[in-house]
Design a protein around this motif. Structure first.
Motif, short mmCIF file in Angstrom:
data_model
loop_
_atom_site.label_atom_id
_atom_site.label_comp_id
_atom_site.label_asym_id
_atom_site.label_seq_id
_atom_site.Cartn_x
_atom_site.Cartn_y
_atom_site.Cartn_z
N MET A 189 1.66 -1.28 0.23
CA MET A 189 -0.27 0.36 0.11
C MET A 189 0.70 1.80 -0.22
O MET A 189 -0.23 2.41 -0.69
N THR A 190 1.98 1.24 1.03
CA THR A 190 3.00 2.42 0.62
C THR A 190 3.33 2.52 -0.12
O THR A 190 3.28 4.43 -0.91
N ASP A 191 3.98 1.28 -0.87
CA ASP A 191 4.38 1.96 -2.65
C ASP A 191 3.72 2.73 -3.28
O ASP A 191 4.22 3.15 -4.33
N GLN A 192 2.70 1.83 -3.22
CA GLN A 192 1.42 2.52 -3.91
C GLN A 192 1.38 3.88 -4.07
O GLN A 192 0.79 4.66 -5.57
N ALA A 193 0.63 4.54 -2.38
CA ALA A 193 0.31 5.16 -2.98
C ALA A 193 2.31 6.93 -2.67
O ALA A 193 1.02 7.77 -2.88
N VAL A 194 2.60 6.21 -2.57
CA VAL A 194 4.32 7.23 -2.87
C VAL A 194 3.75 7.44 -4.72
O VAL A 194 4.31 8.39 -5.08
N ASP A 195 3.45 6.15 -5.19
CA ASP A 195 3.34 6.36 -6.71
C ASP A 195 2.24 7.10 -6.90
O ASP A 195 2.65 8.42 -8.18
#
Length: 107
Positions: free
Chosen positions: A53-59
């Motif tokens: 989720m964190t990686d997706q949110a950064v994107d």
């Protein structure tokens, strides 16, 4: 149940959004208050979801996306980090949580 108090509802909204987007049923169930962690495997899956989720949110934030009216994704993800950390500790899965970052990023 995870403790998303009245001030942290945007964090809950984001977690549920990403749980749906990333198709993580354990996250949907726990964040909605329908269940609690009941196994090491569930704890590992939930922790993996958090980092995914964190990686997706950064994107998403780099693309200036607004999700359900929330534009400051980083702030609410930081609050989610504290909520997840406390939840894992309270449920007795602190080790799985602390090891999850390295497991996720070593793949």
């Amino acid at each position: 149940m995870m403790n998303f108090n009245e001030y942290n509802q945007p964090a809950k909204t984001l977690v549920l959004y990403y749980a749906e987007k990333l198709d993580c049923n354990i996250a949907k169930s726990i964040v909605s208050g329908d269940s609690n962690l009941s196994s090491k495997k569930e704890a590992e899956d939930l922790a993996y979801f958090f980092w995914e989720m964190t990686d997706q949110a950064v994107d998403d934030e780099s693309e200036d996306k607004v999700i359900h009216g929330i534009s400051d994704l980083q702030t609410w993800l930081e609050k989610s980090l504290y909520i997840f950390t406390g939840y894992f500790k309270k449920q007795g899965y602190e080790r799985e949580w602390s090891e999850s970052y390295h497991k996720y990023h070593d793949e």
